[in-house]
Design an enzyme around this catalytic site. Structure first.
Site, mmCIF file in Angstrom:
data_model
loop_
_atom_site.group_PDB
_atom_site.id
_atom_site.type_symbol
_atom_site.label_atom_id
_atom_site.label_comp_id
_atom_site.label_asym_id
_atom_site.label_seq_id
_atom_site.Cartn_x
_atom_site.Cartn_y
_atom_site.Cartn_z
ATOM 1 N N GLU A 14 18.299 26.826 33.404
ATOM 2 C CA GLU A 14 16.689 26.631 33.294
ATOM 3 C C GLU A 14 15.954 27.940 33.808
ATOM 4 O OE1 GLU A 14 14.729 23.902 32.267
ATOM 5 O OE2 GLU A 14 16.394 23.752 31.355
ATOM 6 N N SER A 15 15.097 28.325 32.990
ATOM 7 C CA SER A 15 14.442 29.971 33.281
ATOM 8 C C SER A 15 13.478 29.904 34.257
ATOM 9 C CB SER A 15 13.716 30.136 31.926
ATOM 10 O OG SER A 15 12.828 29.093 31.596
ATOM 11 N N VAL A 50 20.243 27.621 26.716
ATOM 12 C CA VAL A 50 20.078 28.754 27.386
ATOM 13 C C VAL A 50 18.614 29.083 27.901
ATOM 14 C CG1 VAL A 50 21.784 29.896 25.868
ATOM 15 C CG2 VAL A 50 19.564 30.061 25.209
ATOM 16 N N LYS A 75 27.905 25.844 19.341
ATOM 17 C CA LYS A 75 28.218 26.323 21.093
ATOM 18 C C LYS A 75 29.710 26.282 21.381
ATOM 19 C CE LYS A 75 23.720 23.843 21.848
ATOM 20 N NZ LYS A 75 23.252 22.803 22.521
ATOM 21 N N CYS A 102 15.549 32.740 21.680
ATOM 22 C CA CYS A 102 15.082 31.901 22.772
ATOM 23 C C CYS A 102 13.946 32.420 23.647
ATOM 24 C CB CYS A 102 16.149 31.199 23.698
ATOM 25 S SG CYS A 102 15.572 30.564 24.824
#
Length: 228
Positions: free
Chosen positions: A69-70, A53, A40, A13
Site C-alpha cells: 500500500e502506497s 503494487v 503476475k 501505476c
C-alpha cells in the site's frame, strides 16, 4: 554495505509513482523491479497480500520485510528516513494533508473510469465529476507553487501522477477539465517540473499509456485530435 530498498512497480501505476517520488525527495537509494500486472509472477503473489503494487522490500539482518500500500510505504519513509520532511509538523495540518491524500485517491478512482470506459456518456459524466473535484482543490490552494506553499509534501506526490495522465490526455482531446482553474493549472505545471516527479516514471510512460488506452478501446481516443 546495506542492500538498497526495492520498489516493486508497474510502469503506469500512479500509486507506485507516489512512493517513487517520496523516495527521490528523501534522497534514498533504491532499486526498481517492474512486473506485469496482467501476468503476475508467483513470487509476487506470495509476498503481496492484495496482489497489487507498489511493494517495498526492506532488507533486514535476516531476510527482508515487505510493505504494501502506497500510503503505508510513504508514511514509513517519513517516519524512518532522513531527508526532506514530506508531512507538516503540526498535527492538525498533517491530518488535513492525509485527508487530501484520500481525496487524491478518489480522483484516481474517477480517472480509472475516465480512461477505460468505452461509453461516451460515461466519459462525459466522469469528465464533469473530475472538473468538479478539481474545482474543490482550486478553492483549497494558496499561492503555491505546491499544495501547502513553498514546501513539497506527500499531497504533491499524490497529485503529480494524476496530472501526468493529462499530459497524455491533452494530446487526445480538448477536455476542458482545468478551464477556469488557474491555481490548479499552476500547481500542475510546478509538479511537472519537479525532478522527483520526472524520475518517478520511465521515459516511455506516454507510449505505454497510449498502448493501454488502445488495448481498452477507450472512448477517450475517439473524441479528439488523434486517431487510435
Amino acid at each position: 554495505m546495506t542492500a538498497p530498498l526495492t520498489l516493486i512497480s508497474h510502469h503506469l501505476c500512479p500509486y507506485v509513482q507516489r512512493a517513487a517520488t517520496a523516495l527521490h525527495e528523501k534522497g534514498i537509494p533504491f532499486e526498481r523491479a517492474f512486473i506485469d500486472l496482467a501476468n503476475k509472477p508467483d513470487w509476487f503473489l506470495q509476498i503481496s497480500p492484495l496482489g497489487k503494487v507498489p511493494l517495498l522490500r526492506i532488507p533486514q539482518e535476516e531476510g527482508e520485510a515487505i510493505l504494501f500500500e502506497s500510503t503505508v510505504i510513504c508514511e514509513y519513509l517519513e517516519e524512518t528516513q532522513g531527508g526532506a520532511k514530506l508531512h507538516p509538523a503540526d498535527p492538525l495540518t498533517r491530518a488535513r494533508h492525509r485527508g487530501w491524500i484520500e481525496f487524491g485517491s478518489s480522483v484516481l478512482a474517477d480517472l480509472w473510469v475516465y480512461e477505460t470506459t468505452q461509453d461516451g456518456e460515461t466519459l462525459e459524466a466522469k469528465r464533469n465529476t473530475l472538473k468538479t473535484k478539481f474545482s474543490t482543490v482550486e478553492a483549497e490552494l494558496g499561492d503555491g507553487p505546491y499544495f501547502a506553499g513553498a514546501d513539497f509534501s506527500l499531497v504533491d506526490a499524490v497529485f503529480a501522477p494524476i496530472f501526468r495522465y493529462f499530459d497524455v490526455f491533452d494530446s487526445i482531446a480538448e477536455h476542458g477539465i482545468f478551464d477556469g482553474l488557474p491555481r490548479v493549472s499552476a500547481w500542475r505545471k510546478a509538479l511537472a517540473a519537479r525532478p522527483s516527479v520526472k524520475a518517478a516514471v520511465t521515459d516511455d510512460y506516454a507510449e505505454r499509456l497510449m498502448a493501454f488506452l488502445r488495448k481498452h478501446d477507450a472512448a477517450l481516443l475517439k473524441t479528439g485530435k488523434i486517431a487510435a
